[in-house]
Enzyme design. Structure first.
Site, mmCIF file in Angstrom:
data_model
loop_
_atom_site.group_PDB
_atom_site.id
_atom_site.type_symbol
_atom_site.label_atom_id
_atom_site.label_comp_id
_atom_site.label_asym_id
_atom_site.label_seq_id
_atom_site.Cartn_x
_atom_site.Cartn_y
_atom_site.Cartn_z
ATOM 1 N N GLU A 1 -14.669 8.117 -4.933
ATOM 2 C CA GLU A 1 -14.659 7.011 -5.883
ATOM 3 C C GLU A 1 -14.839 7.523 -7.317
ATOM 4 O OE1 GLU A 1 -13.682 4.288 -4.794
ATOM 5 O OE2 GLU A 1 -14.916 3.361 -3.245
ATOM 6 N N HIS B 1 -9.047 6.139 -6.410
ATOM 7 C CA HIS B 1 -9.727 7.033 -5.459
ATOM 8 C C HIS B 1 -8.721 7.710 -4.548
ATOM 9 C CE1 HIS B 1 -10.488 3.528 -2.398
ATOM 10 N NE2 HIS B 1 -9.552 4.296 -1.900
ATOM 11 N N ASP C 1 -11.044 10.881 6.046
ATOM 12 C CA ASP C 1 -12.304 10.148 5.942
ATOM 13 C C ASP C 1 -12.529 9.264 7.165
ATOM 14 O OD1 ASP C 1 -10.236 8.405 5.330
ATOM 15 O OD2 ASP C 1 -10.779 8.206 3.219
ATOM 16 N N ASN D 1 -8.374 1.841 -7.664
ATOM 17 C CA ASN D 1 -9.237 2.414 -8.709
ATOM 18 C C ASN D 1 -9.042 3.929 -8.843
ATOM 19 O OD1 ASN D 1 -10.433 3.365 -6.414
ATOM 20 N ND2 ASN D 1 -12.465 2.508 -6.796
#
Ligand code: GLP
Length: 253
Positions: A153, A148, A73, A146
Protein backbone atom coordinates in the site's frame (compact mmCIF):
# COMPACT_ATOMS: atom_id res chain seq x y z
CA UNK A 1 19.81 4.17 -8.42
CA UNK A 2 19.08 3.60 -12.11
CA UNK A 3 15.65 4.55 -13.42
CA UNK A 4 14.32 2.62 -16.41
CA UNK A 5 11.53 3.34 -18.85
CA UNK A 6 8.98 0.50 -18.88
CA UNK A 7 7.77 -0.90 -22.21
CA UNK A 8 4.25 0.43 -22.55
CA UNK A 9 1.80 -1.54 -24.70
CA UNK A 10 -1.67 -0.15 -25.37
CA UNK A 11 -4.07 -2.69 -26.86
CA UNK A 12 -7.31 -1.91 -28.62
CA UNK A 13 -9.24 -4.04 -26.15
CA UNK A 14 -8.84 -6.28 -23.15
CA UNK A 15 -9.16 -9.42 -25.23
CA UNK A 16 -6.10 -8.54 -27.32
CA UNK A 17 -4.17 -7.58 -24.22
CA UNK A 18 -5.09 -10.88 -22.49
CA UNK A 19 -3.94 -12.77 -25.58
CA UNK A 20 -0.59 -10.98 -25.52
CA UNK A 21 -0.04 -11.74 -21.83
CA UNK A 22 -1.06 -15.39 -22.11
CA UNK A 23 1.11 -15.91 -25.21
CA UNK A 24 4.05 -14.36 -23.40
CA UNK A 25 3.58 -16.75 -20.48
CA UNK A 26 3.24 -19.74 -22.81
CA UNK A 27 6.33 -18.70 -24.78
CA UNK A 28 8.31 -18.27 -21.55
CA UNK A 29 7.34 -21.76 -20.39
CA UNK A 30 7.93 -23.42 -23.76
CA UNK A 31 11.32 -21.86 -24.45
CA UNK A 32 12.69 -22.90 -21.07
CA UNK A 33 14.49 -26.25 -21.26
CA UNK A 34 14.36 -26.80 -17.52
CA UNK A 35 12.15 -25.64 -14.66
CA UNK A 36 10.49 -22.26 -14.77
CA UNK A 37 9.17 -20.03 -11.98
CA UNK A 38 6.13 -17.81 -12.49
CA UNK A 39 5.00 -15.10 -10.08
CA UNK A 40 1.22 -14.88 -10.16
CA UNK A 41 -1.40 -12.32 -9.20
CA UNK A 42 -5.02 -12.71 -8.14
CA UNK A 43 -7.90 -10.25 -8.53
CA UNK A 44 -10.23 -9.82 -11.48
CA UNK A 45 -7.52 -8.57 -13.87
CA UNK A 46 -5.74 -11.85 -14.74
CA UNK A 47 -8.81 -14.14 -14.81
CA UNK A 48 -9.08 -14.28 -18.61
CA UNK A 49 -5.34 -14.72 -18.96
CA UNK A 50 -5.61 -17.81 -16.74
CA UNK A 51 -8.59 -19.03 -18.80
CA UNK A 52 -6.44 -18.70 -21.92
CA UNK A 53 -3.70 -20.76 -20.24
CA UNK A 54 -6.21 -23.51 -19.41
CA UNK A 55 -7.38 -23.53 -23.06
CA UNK A 56 -3.79 -23.69 -24.29
CA UNK A 57 -3.07 -26.59 -21.93
CA UNK A 58 -6.16 -28.48 -23.12
CA UNK A 59 -5.12 -28.06 -26.74
CA UNK A 60 -1.58 -29.23 -25.84
CA UNK A 61 0.12 -25.93 -26.60
CA UNK A 62 1.74 -25.79 -23.17
CA UNK A 63 2.74 -28.18 -20.42
CA UNK A 64 2.95 -27.05 -16.78
CA UNK A 65 4.88 -30.00 -15.42
CA UNK A 66 8.12 -28.03 -15.03
CA UNK A 67 6.39 -24.87 -13.74
CA UNK A 68 6.50 -23.60 -10.16
CA UNK A 69 4.32 -20.68 -9.12
CA UNK A 70 4.71 -18.09 -6.38
CA UNK A 71 1.64 -16.05 -5.59
CA UNK A 72 2.02 -12.45 -4.57
CA UNK A 73 -0.20 -12.36 -1.52
CA UNK A 74 -2.83 -13.96 0.69
CA UNK A 75 -5.33 -12.67 3.21
CA UNK A 76 -4.74 -13.29 6.90
CA UNK A 77 -7.47 -14.40 9.29
CA UNK A 78 -9.99 -16.11 7.01
CA UNK A 79 -11.99 -18.74 8.86
CA UNK A 80 -12.90 -22.02 7.14
CA UNK A 81 -16.29 -20.57 6.10
CA UNK A 82 -14.40 -18.12 3.96
CA UNK A 83 -12.15 -20.61 2.14
CA UNK A 84 -13.70 -19.55 -1.18
CA UNK A 85 -12.53 -15.97 -0.59
CA UNK A 86 -8.90 -17.03 -0.21
CA UNK A 87 -6.40 -16.45 -2.96
CA UNK A 88 -5.46 -20.15 -2.69
CA UNK A 89 -9.03 -21.06 -3.65
CA UNK A 90 -9.01 -18.48 -6.45
CA UNK A 91 -5.83 -19.92 -7.98
CA UNK A 92 -6.87 -23.58 -7.59
CA UNK A 93 -10.28 -22.90 -9.04
CA UNK A 94 -9.22 -20.61 -11.88
CA UNK A 95 -6.01 -22.31 -12.95
CA UNK A 96 -4.19 -24.97 -10.92
CA UNK A 97 -6.99 -27.58 -10.78
CA UNK A 98 -7.40 -27.31 -14.57
CA UNK A 99 -3.79 -27.83 -15.69
CA UNK A 100 -1.08 -30.41 -15.02
CA UNK A 101 0.90 -28.39 -12.52
CA UNK A 102 2.34 -30.26 -9.52
CA UNK A 103 0.40 -28.75 -6.58
CA UNK A 104 3.52 -29.12 -4.42
CA UNK A 105 5.10 -26.51 -6.67
CA UNK A 106 2.41 -23.87 -6.09
CA UNK A 107 3.52 -21.55 -3.31
CA UNK A 108 1.88 -18.77 -1.30
CA UNK A 109 3.46 -16.41 1.23
CA UNK A 110 1.21 -17.94 3.90
CA UNK A 111 -1.43 -20.67 4.02
CA UNK A 112 -4.89 -19.14 3.68
CA UNK A 113 -6.00 -20.49 7.10
CA UNK A 114 -2.71 -20.19 8.99
CA UNK A 115 -2.93 -18.81 12.50
CA UNK A 116 -0.20 -16.30 13.14
CA UNK A 117 0.65 -16.95 16.76
CA UNK A 118 3.92 -15.09 17.11
CA UNK A 119 4.76 -11.54 16.19
CA UNK A 120 8.21 -12.89 15.32
CA UNK A 121 6.94 -15.08 12.47
CA UNK A 122 9.50 -14.83 9.69
CA UNK A 123 7.42 -14.07 6.63
CA UNK A 124 10.53 -13.22 4.65
CA UNK A 125 11.33 -16.94 4.50
CA UNK A 126 9.19 -16.70 1.35
CA UNK A 127 11.86 -14.49 -0.23
CA UNK A 128 14.47 -17.08 0.73
CA UNK A 129 12.37 -19.88 -0.77
CA UNK A 130 11.97 -17.97 -4.03
CA UNK A 131 15.72 -17.32 -4.20
CA UNK A 132 16.51 -20.98 -3.36
CA UNK A 133 14.25 -22.12 -6.19
CA UNK A 134 16.14 -19.91 -8.64
CA UNK A 135 14.11 -16.68 -8.57
CA UNK A 136 11.01 -15.68 -10.47
CA UNK A 137 11.46 -15.76 -14.26
CA UNK A 138 8.26 -13.91 -15.09
CA UNK A 139 6.12 -11.94 -12.63
CA UNK A 140 2.51 -11.04 -13.50
CA UNK A 141 1.12 -8.04 -11.61
CA UNK A 142 -2.20 -6.27 -11.36
CA UNK A 143 -2.49 -2.83 -9.84
CA UNK A 144 -4.77 -1.31 -7.21
CA UNK A 145 -6.64 1.95 -7.78
CA UNK A 146 -4.31 3.55 -5.23
CA UNK A 147 -1.26 2.24 -7.08
CA UNK A 148 -0.63 -0.75 -4.85
CA UNK A 149 1.09 -3.78 -6.31
CA UNK A 150 0.40 -7.06 -4.50
CA UNK A 151 -0.72 -5.61 -1.14
CA UNK A 152 2.05 -3.02 -0.94
CA UNK A 153 0.00 0.00 0.00
CA UNK A 154 1.06 3.67 -0.24
CA UNK A 155 3.86 4.32 2.22
CA UNK A 156 5.55 0.95 1.65
CA UNK A 157 9.35 1.11 1.66
CA UNK A 158 11.31 0.17 -1.41
CA UNK A 159 13.39 -2.38 0.52
CA UNK A 160 10.34 -4.25 1.84
CA UNK A 161 10.44 -8.04 1.81
CA UNK A 162 7.52 -10.42 2.29
CA UNK A 163 5.68 -9.33 5.41
CA UNK A 164 2.33 -8.99 7.13
CA UNK A 165 0.66 -5.70 6.23
CA UNK A 166 -2.51 -3.76 6.95
CA UNK A 167 -4.87 -3.03 4.08
CA UNK A 168 -5.93 0.57 3.57
CA UNK A 169 -9.63 1.53 3.79
CA UNK A 170 -9.61 2.12 -0.01
CA UNK A 171 -8.35 -1.40 -0.68
CA UNK A 172 -10.85 -2.91 1.78
CA UNK A 173 -13.59 -1.01 -0.04
CA UNK A 174 -12.30 -2.00 -3.51
CA UNK A 175 -12.04 -5.68 -2.53
CA UNK A 176 -15.43 -5.74 -0.78
CA UNK A 177 -16.97 -6.64 -4.14
CA UNK A 178 -15.65 -10.17 -3.58
CA UNK A 179 -17.32 -10.37 -0.14
CA UNK A 180 -20.83 -9.75 1.23
CA UNK A 181 -19.73 -6.33 2.44
CA UNK A 182 -16.64 -4.41 3.49
CA UNK A 183 -16.90 -5.69 7.10
CA UNK A 184 -16.09 -9.18 5.88
CA UNK A 185 -12.85 -8.19 4.13
CA UNK A 186 -9.77 -9.18 6.16
CA UNK A 187 -7.83 -6.22 7.50
CA UNK A 188 -4.40 -7.78 6.99
CA UNK A 189 -2.56 -9.88 4.49
CA UNK A 190 0.88 -11.32 3.87
CA UNK A 191 2.39 -9.91 0.72
CA UNK A 192 5.61 -10.05 -1.24
CA UNK A 193 7.40 -6.76 -0.62
CA UNK A 194 8.44 -4.25 -3.26
CA UNK A 195 11.99 -5.55 -3.00
CA UNK A 196 10.74 -9.14 -3.47
CA UNK A 197 8.88 -8.15 -6.63
CA UNK A 198 11.85 -6.24 -8.04
CA UNK A 199 13.98 -9.42 -7.85
CA UNK A 200 11.92 -11.01 -10.65
CA UNK A 201 13.77 -11.30 -13.96
CA UNK A 202 10.89 -9.92 -16.01
CA UNK A 203 7.64 -8.22 -14.96
CA UNK A 204 4.33 -7.67 -16.76
CA UNK A 205 1.95 -5.22 -15.12
CA UNK A 206 -1.65 -5.40 -16.35
CA UNK A 207 -3.95 -2.38 -15.89
CA UNK A 208 -7.48 -2.57 -17.26
CA UNK A 209 -10.33 -0.09 -17.05
CA UNK A 210 -10.70 3.57 -16.16
CA UNK A 211 -10.45 2.89 -12.43
CA UNK A 212 -6.75 2.18 -12.92
CA UNK A 213 -6.07 5.32 -14.95
CA UNK A 214 -4.82 7.50 -12.09
CA UNK A 215 -2.42 4.83 -10.89
CA UNK A 216 -1.16 4.27 -14.40
CA UNK A 217 -0.66 7.99 -14.98
CA UNK A 218 1.23 8.26 -11.68
CA UNK A 219 3.54 5.48 -12.82
CA UNK A 220 4.06 6.85 -16.32
CA UNK A 221 4.68 10.42 -15.17
CA UNK A 222 7.04 9.63 -12.28
CA UNK A 223 10.78 9.99 -12.68
CA UNK A 224 11.73 8.21 -9.47
CA UNK A 225 10.21 6.03 -6.76
CA UNK A 226 7.42 7.80 -4.89
CA UNK A 227 6.21 6.02 -1.73
CA UNK A 228 2.71 7.43 -2.27
CA UNK A 229 2.42 5.38 -5.46
CA UNK A 230 3.98 1.95 -4.76
CA UNK A 231 3.76 1.02 -8.47
CA UNK A 232 6.52 3.56 -9.18
CA UNK A 233 8.95 1.00 -7.69
CA UNK A 234 8.73 -0.63 -11.12
CA UNK A 235 10.80 2.23 -12.56
CA UNK A 236 13.79 0.64 -10.83
CA UNK A 237 13.46 -2.60 -12.80
CA UNK A 238 15.08 -2.91 -16.24
CA UNK A 239 12.54 -5.30 -17.74
CA UNK A 240 8.96 -4.17 -17.10
CA UNK A 241 6.14 -4.26 -19.64
CA UNK A 242 2.90 -2.43 -18.89
CA UNK A 243 -0.14 -3.81 -20.69
CA UNK A 244 -3.35 -1.81 -20.88
CA UNK A 245 -6.64 -1.57 -22.75
CA UNK A 246 -7.00 2.13 -21.90
CA UNK A 247 -6.52 3.25 -25.49
CA UNK A 248 -9.11 6.05 -25.41
CA UNK A 249 -8.26 7.39 -21.98
CA UNK A 250 -4.53 7.35 -22.60
CA UNK A 251 -4.57 8.68 -26.16
CA UNK A 252 -7.25 11.34 -25.71
CA UNK A 253 -5.97 12.83 -22.46
C1 GLP B 1 -5.77 -6.77 -4.94
C2 GLP B 1 -4.54 -7.68 -5.01
C3 GLP B 1 -3.58 -7.24 -6.08
C4 GLP B 1 -4.37 -6.95 -7.33
C5 GLP B 1 -5.19 -5.71 -7.10
C6 GLP B 1 -6.11 -5.36 -8.26
O1 GLP B 1 -5.91 -6.08 -3.75
N1 GLP B 1 -3.85 -7.85 -3.79
O2 GLP B 1 -2.61 -8.25 -6.29
O3 GLP B 1 -3.49 -6.70 -8.39
O4 GLP B 1 -5.91 -5.77 -5.90
O5 GLP B 1 -7.25 -6.15 -8.28
P1 GLP B 1 -8.20 -6.29 -9.52
O6 GLP B 1 -7.43 -7.04 -10.54
O7 GLP B 1 -9.38 -7.09 -9.03
O8 GLP B 1 -8.56 -4.93 -9.95
Amino acid sequence: MNIYKPNFLIFKDKNEADTFVSKTIIYTINKSKSKINLGLATGSTPIDVYKNLVKAYKSEKVDFIKVSTFNLDEYVGLTSNYYKKSYRYFMDNTLFDKININMNNTFFPINWNAEIKSSRTKFNEYDELIAKKGGIDLQILGIGENGHIAFNEPGTKLNSKTSKVNLTPETIEANSRFFKDANEVPRTSVTMGLNTILQAKKIILIAYGDKKLNALKALLSADSFNEEWPCTALLLHPNVTIVTDLINSICLN
